[in-house]
Design a protein around this motif. Structure first.
Motif: not given
Ligand SMILES: NC(=O)c1ccc[n+]([C@@H]2O[C@H](COP(=O)([O-])OP(=O)(O)OC[C@H]3O[C@@H](n4cnc5c(N)ncnc54)[C@H](O)[C@@H]3O)[C@@H](O)[C@H]2O)c1
Length: 375
Positions: A19-21, A49-51, A85-87
């Motif tokens: 649930a990141g950016p 906290a994020v969730a 890396q988790f995808h």
């Molecule tokens: N489509 C787009 O325009 C676009 C833009 C930026 C990033 N992305 C992709 O989106 C994905 C997320 O990007 P982001 O910037 O939000 O990433 P981020 O790393 O900032 O946030 C990801 C979130 O995932 C959580 N996390 C960590 N390990 C986890 C797990 N094993 N299972 C579930 N949650 C976990 C983290 O706590 C964090 O809140 C990335 O794969 C990135 O490549 C896509």
């Protein structure tokens, strides 16, 4: 875990891993506009906290365990928005859980073996998967695809050019993406740093347009990188050939240029130019222009962008209509990106990569902290 109001049976339930950016700034706003067909029911993040906070905003339940989200029968569609890396493992688990459709953020795997494993599980379980390459779902791109006639057969030059505001986080993201969590140094003249920046640029940013490039270079067995260069504080210039097509990939984080995301495919008798909205921006679709001698056809802008297009497609697939992209296409898109990233980084070992140009705009603004744009 919080409780949620009674789920509406008329709506498809969405669960999000990570649930990141990207979840907060891209997917939740898109889903908010599609409340007549989709409902966010479960948010999972390893950070409780994020969730809790993100789930609270949309009235969903939350958890810190992937298994818990996948066992939630109210979740029909799973979106994977965790770090890259988790995808692969999460896509496979979502398919095995028998969900109706899966969205995986780019890159959907980090190597060909992972991609093949995903495709095998998708074929075995019948669960459709789409990758968050949002431009391929943009109505401007789709309209161009329907109107370009024989353009792919005559294209000799393809260009992807991206200018975004500077973002220190972006550089971290780009180096992180190749798994170099701790780089030996951040010295931009260090060959390992340059390699990581080139690889990260391709796998993190150019990757958005590489499925589009591949429409004009379906046979990419002979990818040859002619030139690769980093642009500071973050960016790249990569020239390559694939078959008979010359490809130019450019990106720069720059405060003085106007943000722009342009894609061009140029042939002898026709040319396509598409202006996409920058990533994270929710302001309608791209505009496509197809030019033939003396005539320009303008397609778009349409009302929604590729992010919303992804969710519309997922709703179709989960409802049993619509055609998912073939697993072969997803694998080839990934192999194409990996081949370019590897060949660009390989140029560093030949000593043919510049240590990077610092343009006036980025040098003046590279440390700006008040703008946060990612792609
Ligand atoms: N489509 C787009 O325009 C676009 C833009 C930026 C990033 N992305 C992709 O989106 C994905 C997320 O990007 P982001 O910037 O939000 O990433 P981020 O790393 O900032 O946030 C990801 C979130 O995932 C959580 N996390 C960590 N390990 C986890 C797990 N094993 N299972 C579930 N949650 C976990 C983290 O706590 C964090 O809140 C990335 O794969 C990135 O490549 C896509």
């Amino acid at each position: 875990m919080s409780s949620q109001a009674q789920a509406s049976p008329a709506l498809l339930g969405v669960g999000i891993l990570g649930a990141g950016p990207v979840t907060q700034a891209i997917h939740l706003p898109s889903l908010a506009r599609l409340g007549n067909i989709l409902e966010v029911r479960h948010i999972m993040d390893v950070d409780p906290a994020v969730a809790a906070s993100v789930a609270g905003r949309v009235g969903a339940r939350f958890s810190t365990s992937m298994e818990e989200l996948l066992a939630d029968t109210a979740v029909d569609i799973v979106a994977i928005c965790s770090p890259h890396q988790f995808h692969a493992a999460q896509v496979i688990a979502a398919c095995r859980a028998g969900k109706k459709a899966v969205l995986c953020e780019k890159p959907f795997a980090m190597n060909g073996e992972e991609a093949a494993a995903i495709s095998a599980v998708s074929a075995e379980t019948g669960v459709p998967i789409i990758v968050g390459a949002m431009h391929t779902f943009d109505p401007g791109w789709l309209a161009a695809e329907g109107a370009w006639g024989d353009l792919p057969e005559q294209v000799h030059t393809v260009r992807s050019s991206i200018v975004l505001p500077p973002n220190p986080r972006f550089e971290d993201f780009a180096t992180e993406i190749v798994g170099r969590v701790s780089l030996p140094s951040s010295d931009p003249t260090d060959p390992e740093v340059i390699k990581a920046m080139l690889t990260g640029g391709v796998m993190g940013l150019a990757i958005h347009d590489l499925p589009l490039v591949r429409r004009f270079t379906p046979d990419f067995a002979d990818v040859e990188v002619l030139h690769a260069e980093i642009v500071r504080p973050f960016g790249y210039v990569i020239s390559l050939r694939a078959g008979n097509v010359t490809i130019e990939l450019r990106a720069a984080m720059n405060a003085t240029w106007e943000p722009a995301w342009e894609f061009e495919a140029i042939g002898d008798d026709a040319a396509l130019k598409i202006d996409f909205t920058p990533s994270y921006v929710q302001a309608g679709s791209a505009t496509a222009r197809i030019r033939t001698a003396g005539r320009t056809t303008v397609l778009g802008p349409f009302g929604h962008n590729g992010y919303e297009g992804e969710w519309r497609k997922l709703a179709e697939l989960a409802g049993g209509t619509g055609q998912p992209p073939s697993a072969e296409t997803l694998i080839h898109d990934l192999e194409f990106a990996l081949a370019i990233a590897e060949a660009a980084a390989g140029q560093v070992d030949t000593g043919r990569v510049d240590t990077g140009r610092v343009d006036a705009g980025s040098a003046a603004s590279g440390t700006t902290e008040d703008q946060e744009v990612n792609a």
